[in-house]
Design an enzyme around this catalytic site. Structure first.
Site, PDB file in Angstrom:
ATOM      1  N   PRO A 259     -13.576 -34.719  22.124  1.00  0.00           N
ATOM      2  CG  PRO A 259     -12.063 -33.584  20.823  1.00  0.00           C
ATOM      3  CD  PRO A 259     -13.322 -33.450  21.572  1.00  0.00           C
ATOM      4  N   GLY A 260     -11.865 -37.955  22.508  1.00  0.00           N
ATOM      5  CA  GLY A 260     -10.946 -38.735  23.224  1.00  0.00           C
ATOM      6  C   GLY A 260      -9.618 -39.360  22.238  1.00  0.00           C
ATOM      7  NE  ARG A 293     -10.026 -49.574  20.588  1.00  0.00           N
ATOM      8  CZ  ARG A 293      -9.826 -49.582  19.345  1.00  0.00           C
ATOM      9  NH1 ARG A 293      -8.798 -50.129  18.791  1.00  0.00           N
ATOM     10  NH2 ARG A 293     -11.134 -49.141  18.598  1.00  0.00           N
ATOM     11  CB  CYS A 324      -5.704 -68.675  30.938  1.00  0.00           C
ATOM     12  SG  CYS A 324      -4.215 -69.157  31.338  1.00  0.00           S
TER      13      CYS A 324
HETATM   14  C1  LIG Z   1     -19.708 -38.619  27.007  1.00  0.00           C
HETATM   15  C2  LIG Z   1     -18.427 -38.915  26.013  1.00  0.00           C
HETATM   16  N1  LIG Z   1     -17.988 -38.048  25.310  1.00  0.00           N
HETATM   17  C3  LIG Z   1     -17.041 -38.141  24.580  1.00  0.00           C
HETATM   18  C4  LIG Z   1     -16.235 -39.567  24.385  1.00  0.00           C
HETATM   19  C5  LIG Z   1     -14.968 -39.573  23.546  1.00  0.00           C
HETATM   20  O1  LIG Z   1     -15.423 -40.241  22.479  1.00  0.00           O
HETATM   21  P1  LIG Z   1     -14.231 -40.570  21.255  1.00  0.00           P
HETATM   22  O2  LIG Z   1     -12.926 -41.095  21.971  1.00  0.00           O
HETATM   23  O3  LIG Z   1     -14.861 -41.518  20.518  1.00  0.00           O
HETATM   24  O4  LIG Z   1     -14.032 -39.117  20.985  1.00  0.00           O
HETATM   25  C6  LIG Z   1     -16.920 -40.581  25.036  1.00  0.00           C
HETATM   26  C7  LIG Z   1     -16.480 -41.854  24.719  1.00  0.00           C
HETATM   27  O5  LIG Z   1     -17.086 -42.568  25.209  1.00  0.00           O
HETATM   28  C8  LIG Z   1     -18.011 -40.304  25.771  1.00  0.00           C
HETATM   29  O6  LIG Z   1     -18.648 -41.187  26.424  1.00  0.00           O
END
Ligand SMILES: Cc1ncc(COP(=O)(O)O)c(C=O)c1O
Length: 395
Positions: A259-260, A293, A324
């Site tokens: 997760p990010g 975004r 711009c």
């Molecule tokens: C390989 C991989 N893992 C994890 C993530 C994290 O995704 P998220 O932020 O949706 O959890 C990404 C995001 O692009 C990714 O490319």
């Protein structure tokens, strides 16, 4: 009362550090990590560094015992600097350079390759002890088409057939430890989806195991856990997702997640000052260069009047930046209170893919970043200056 971020007034922060300013609340990051750990106590959680790679944030996450998901050699270096345990981390690259592969080889991080051809190239550089390949199962999901990364129109991963060949080659080359990976999309709020991808990758792993007689030690279902940005969206129930996965997960391989967004998005707020009012256009000092975004995906971010967040929303306003480009717009015809020059707006849920995607286009040094911890605030990245824009140029 003024908007508070981690018990600190947003107005005080804007005065002290100027705007545009990214502010992160440490407590929220810790809380999200705790939620993940409680829901997935037996899984390995690797934070996707790309979501927010400020070193102070990375250190905070590393201290919680998470691994890192790194996309290239620079992210591996950041993970090292932040103190992540690289033995518990993963390198998931797309179109890596030899320099990326050499770096990953040299530190022994689990390598997760996007294609068989990359393995062939890797063999000339050296052989890792462990290898994983990224599967594209032919489907994906994601809040916007730009963040769907599974399916035939996406550049990511490979088919089961091609991956089977890749594992066969890896086995023949002498590799004995295997993982398998899938990352099919970002910002998914459908709980069933995570069960679906787990089922899919587990089945693919079983098929490959049988065909070429290898055992998988890791099954990585990627990131993608969404968070609600819009008023009508609901938070994921992680416990439900984990329960569903538990019911169908029969593999003895270690489950991995990357997760990010889920960890950092809600911790972040972008503060910006209103500079200009022209009809219903509210001009602010942050642009698409600070937060891309909305311009890139049409993404929605909540916006509050920081000096009076409870004020009645009597207006329909369009919030635009100083760049711009007509795409430089954070919100169109948004219901907001009356706004005047000098007001501070808080663009919320900007901790993920906010600063991380910032650019210097159109004479825009990147914003400063501040971390709030136990009611105290500290600068974790200085505002860039004109010098930062030109320092690598010869003149
Ligand atoms: C390989 C991989 N893992 C994890 C993530 C994290 O995704 P998220 O932020 O949706 O959890 C990404 C995001 O692009 C990714 O490319």
């Amino acid at each position: 009362m003024e908007l508070q971020i981690g018990n600190v007034s947003a107005i005080v922060l804007a005065k002290e550090y100027a705007t545009p300013l990214y502010v992160y609340d440490k407590q929220i990051i810790l809380q999200k990590i705790q939620e993940l750990k409680e829901a997935f106590p037996h899984a390995r959680i690797c934070y996707a560094i790309k979501a927010n790679s400020n070193l102070s944030i990375l250190k905070l996450i590393a201290q919680q015992g998470l691994g890192a998901d790194c996309s290239n050699r620079i992210e591996i270096e950041l993970a090292e600097k932040a103190g992540f345990d690289l033995k518990k981390s993963i390198f998931t690259s797309v179109n890596p350079s030899d320099a990326d592969l050499n770096k990953a080889l040299s530190i022994g991080i689990l390598m997760n390759l996007d294609d068989l051809s990359i393995f062939q190239r890797l063999k000339k550089l050296g052989l890792p002890k462990r290898i994983s390949f990224r599967i594209n199962p032919g489907f994906g999901a994601g809040k916007f088409s730009g963040i769907v990364c599974g399916g035939k129109d996406t550049k990511f991963g490979m088919s089961e057939e091609r991956a089977t060949e890749a594992y066969r080659l890896a086995k023949e080359s002498g590799i004995e430890h295997f993982g398998i990976h899938m990352m099919t999309g970002s910002c998914v709020l459908d709980e069933l989806y995570f069960e679906e991808i787990t089922k899919a990758i587990q089945t693919i792993a079983e098929n490959i195991s049988k065909k070429i007689e290898i055992q998988f030690e890791y099954i990585d279902i990627g990131g993608g856990l969404g968070i609600p940005y819009e008023p009508f969206e609901k938070s994921l129930n992680l416990k439900n997702i984990a329960e569903r996965i538990k019911r169908i997960y029969t593999s003895s391989a270690l489950l991995m997640l990357e997760p990010g967004r889920f960890i950092v998005a809600e911790s972040g707020t972008l503060l910006t000052t209103v500079t200009t009012i022209k009809d219903n256009f509210i001009g602010v000092d942050a642009g698409m260069t600070a937060l891309i975004r909305p311009a890139l995906y049409g993404a929605y971010h909540p916006i509050l009047l920081a000096n009076n967040p409870e004020a009645d929303k009597t207006e329909k306003l369009t919030i635009v930046g100083p760049i711009c480009e007509s795409t430089d717009c954070f919100a169109k015809d948004r219901s907001l209170p009356k706004i005047k020059e000098g007001d501070i707006l808080a663009i919320q849920i900007t901790g993920a893919y906010g600063f991380a995607m910032a650019s210097q286009f159109n004479g825009q040094p990147k914003p400063a970043e501040v971390l709030i911890s136990n009611g105290f605030h500290s600068l974790i990245r200085k505002r860039e200056t004109t010098e930062d824009l030109i320092k690598n140029e010869s003149n």
